[in-house]
Motif scaffolding. Structure first.
Motif, mmCIF file in Angstrom:
data_model
loop_
_atom_site.group_PDB
_atom_site.id
_atom_site.type_symbol
_atom_site.label_atom_id
_atom_site.label_comp_id
_atom_site.label_asym_id
_atom_site.label_seq_id
_atom_site.Cartn_x
_atom_site.Cartn_y
_atom_site.Cartn_z
ATOM 1 N N VAL B 219 33.731 40.027 49.463
ATOM 2 C CA VAL B 219 33.792 39.165 48.735
ATOM 3 C C VAL B 219 32.258 39.653 47.334
ATOM 4 N N ALA B 222 33.499 43.033 45.439
ATOM 5 C CA ALA B 222 34.639 42.067 44.027
ATOM 6 C C ALA B 222 34.017 41.563 43.110
ATOM 7 N N ILE B 223 32.784 40.779 43.475
ATOM 8 C CA ILE B 223 32.096 39.573 42.190
ATOM 9 C C ILE B 223 30.899 39.773 41.879
ATOM 10 N N SER B 226 33.307 41.882 38.426
ATOM 11 C CA SER B 226 33.471 41.193 37.994
ATOM 12 C C SER B 226 32.234 40.800 37.018
ATOM 13 N N VAL B 227 31.753 40.578 37.176
ATOM 14 C CA VAL B 227 30.168 39.689 36.710
ATOM 15 C C VAL B 227 30.175 40.972 35.333
#
Lengths: 168, 439
Positions: B219, B222-223, B226-227
């Motif tokens: 997780v 992925a974060i 994206s950030v």
């Protein structure tokens, strides 16, 4: 009911003890291993059922959906014209939906960890042994007395065996 | 026949004693370091207060350069925060054993950098007391945040990353907190006991923890991607020369990972020296990270080349002007310094095996950090100071307020680290396995 605490120094002895206890009819639920480090070889012998992944996914879906619905409702409630974009647009809200979904996954994982590890919401009230500097302590929940189990633990190389009453 | 719970070369008990024994005491040197960093942070807070009271006119930010040092620092610190993600999550998922002594240092960098980087949008908005307007709640004026704004995306992305990173740092700390509770007394013991949530070391707990860490690694990766993509969208969604392009998101992610590794190497080198962790943070850890650094340097060079070549070949008047001042105009010196720091220095020092040592790897990392800060500056300032309309061109020079706050962030990073290593073991004791002698 009583608890037997058997201390082991070697992985092989511990694994043999767990195998023999299970062959003897002791359920996985009655066995608990305490150590200061994870004992990987034993993990295969005492696998614990987990719904953590499912919990994380469901939580991710719930939070992601909740955030998306909230955004759509807000955009309809207060239509804000920005750069000619449609008032409600999946493209423009995709990033927030994604982040909310991921936050949900993190939250779900945390909750499931707390539940499954018994750190919070645990109903198990077994006595916790003192952890040795090296080695591990195998806890067996059994009927009072249980000489055969005691003998088995001794024969498989337990360096120390302690009996703890369930009331303790 | 392997003995239970031992690591190659040292017994588990010895490793525990050793790592916990290296946590710094409250001696004069420690107090002086905290006081020094604290004084710089206090000065930065004073500068911020001065700006809040007096207004944005105290900064060098003015038309047309509305984003200056604050946004440069924001992008820089958020970029470095990728250290924890890369080292810990990727290496955890791929089962790289050598990561174990360095994961906690990396995860701590992530949390502290996010705390520092996340402050800059607050500083930058000027009227910081109105920050809560960004939160979606039904107020009396029925005004909601603009969900289509990349700045709002930033808020959600950074808060999610901060929340996730805090959990990611905290979870593997729990067993060590229980260990600390066993060895402490009084209020300290109560605090550690509270934080360890009643950890007993049962196999149920170990299995749940390891499962959670694997899930969290997926997780958090992925974060993290994206950030920094969202940070890049702040730029690429704007119609400013050289900003509105599709390469920015991956370019920013690559730069973030690059600077994150450099920050981790530098922090490890300092910790190794100051906390005498030579037995744990060995040369091979630095060499492995150095190889990653060279790889990221090449990828960074490829992205930089692609971005600049496209701009040059397109030859659009607005973009080529920015290209020219960036490469051989006002900012030419900075541009070539950036190329030297991000490519030439690490490539030479780390590419030639005879030159490779802990010192040169740390030196290359320092150069990369400087280079990446300059890169952020070169993305932000030249494009804004040279907009499409020539009549709107302007200059930018930071004021003492911006310089003070920038210095304060570096001091804040050092201060947070000093406090962290005093309270918590910087190497995950339960995970420790040098992964080298075992080979």
């Amino acid at each position: 009911m009583e608890y037997l605490h058997a201390e082991y120094q070697r992985t092989e002895d511990l694994a043999a003890a767990i195998r023999l206890l299970q062959a003897d009819g002791v359920s996985r639920r009655a066995l608990e291993l305490y150590s200061r480090r994870p004992v990987e070889a034993v993990t295969q012998l005492l696998p614990r059922r987990s719904r953590m992944s499912l919990g994380a996914v469901l939580s991710a879906i719930a939070v992601g959906t909740g955030a998306t619905v909230l955004m759509y409702w807000i955009q309809l409630d207060y239509p804000l014209v920005t750069g000619g974009m449609p008032i409600v647009s999946g493209w423009a809200t995709a990033v927030v939906t994604f982040e909310a979904t991921m936050a949900g996954a993190v939250f779900g994982t945390l909750l499931m960890l707390l539940k499954e590890s018994g750190l919070v919401l645990s109903r198990r009230r077994a006595p916790v042994p003192d952890l040795p500097d090296e080695g591990a302590v195998l806890q067996v929940e059994c009927e009072t007395g249980a000489p055969s189990i005691r003998a088995l633990l001794k024969n498989t190389g337990a360096s120390r065996i302690e009996v703890v009453d369930s009331a303790a | 026949m392997p003995a239970l719970a031992t690591v190659p070369g040292k017994s588990a008990a010895r490793v525990r004693d050793d790592i916990l024994g290296r946590m710094p005491g409250t001696n004069a040197a420690y107090v002086a370091a905290v006081a020094f960093c604290g004084a710089i942070v206090a000065w930065a807070l004073f500068a911020w207060g001065y700006q809040v009271v007096g207004g944005f006119g105290h900064t060098g930010i003015r038309r047309p350069t509305y984003w200056g040092f604050y946004i440069v620092n924001f992008v820089f610190w958020i970029g470095i925060s990728h250290a924890g993600t890369l080292i810990s999550a990727i290496l955890r998922l791929t089962g790289a054993n050598w990561r174990k002594p360095v994961t906690r240092a990396a995860e701590a960098i992530t949390v502290f950098c996010l705390m520092i980087g996340g402050m800059f949008p607050l500083i930058h908005i000027g009227r910081v007391w109105l920050f809560y307007w960004m939160i979606p709640y039904p107020n009396e004026r029925l005004l909601w945040p603009n969900f289509r704004s990349p700045l709002f995306w930033d808020l959600t992305a950074i808060l999610t990353y901060l929340f996730g990173s805090l959990i990611y740092l905290y979870l593997p700390l729990i067993p060590d907190l229980a260990e600390l509770a066993r060895r402490s007394a009084g209020a300290k013991r109560r605090l550690y006991l509270f934080l360890s949530l009643g950890w007993t070391g049962s196999d149920r707990q170990w299995q749940a923890l390891e499962r959670a860490m694997k899930l969290m690694s997926l997780v958090i990766l992925a974060i993290a991607v994206s950030v920094h993509s969202v940070v890049a969208y702040d730029f690429s969604m704007s119609v400013a020369p050289t900003w509105h392009n599709t390469i920015f998101a991956p370019y920013f992610v690559v730069g973030a990972i690059f600077s994150g590794i450099a920050a981790l190497v530098l922090v490890m080198a300092v910790l190794r020296k100051l906390m005498c962790l030579e037995d744990y943070l060995r040369e091979i850890h630095f060499v492995n990270l150095g190889k990653l650094l060279v790889l990221m340097s090449l990828i960074w060079l490829y992205f930089t080349f692609s971005e600049h070549l496209t701009t040059w070949y397109g030859n659009l008047p607005g973009e080529i002007r920015v290209f020219n001042i960036r490469e051989h105009g006002l900012y030419g010196f900075l541009f070539w310094t950036m190329v030297a720091c991000n490519f030439a220095i690490p490539f030479v020092l780390l590419g030639i095996s005879r030159l490779r040592s802990i010192f040169t790897i740390a030196l290359s990392s320092a150069a990369v950090l400087l280079g990446m800060w300059i890169e952020r500056f070169l993305i932000v300032v030249p494009s804004l100071s040279t907009p499409y309309l020539p009549a709107a061109w302007g200059d930018y020079a930071p004021s003492w307020v911006e310089l003070s706050i920038t210095a304060g962030t570096f001091a804040a990073m050092a201060l947070l680290y000093l406090l962290f290593v005093k309270a918590f073991p910087i190497i995950a004791i339960w995970e420790y396995d040098d992964g080298i002698s075992a080979r």
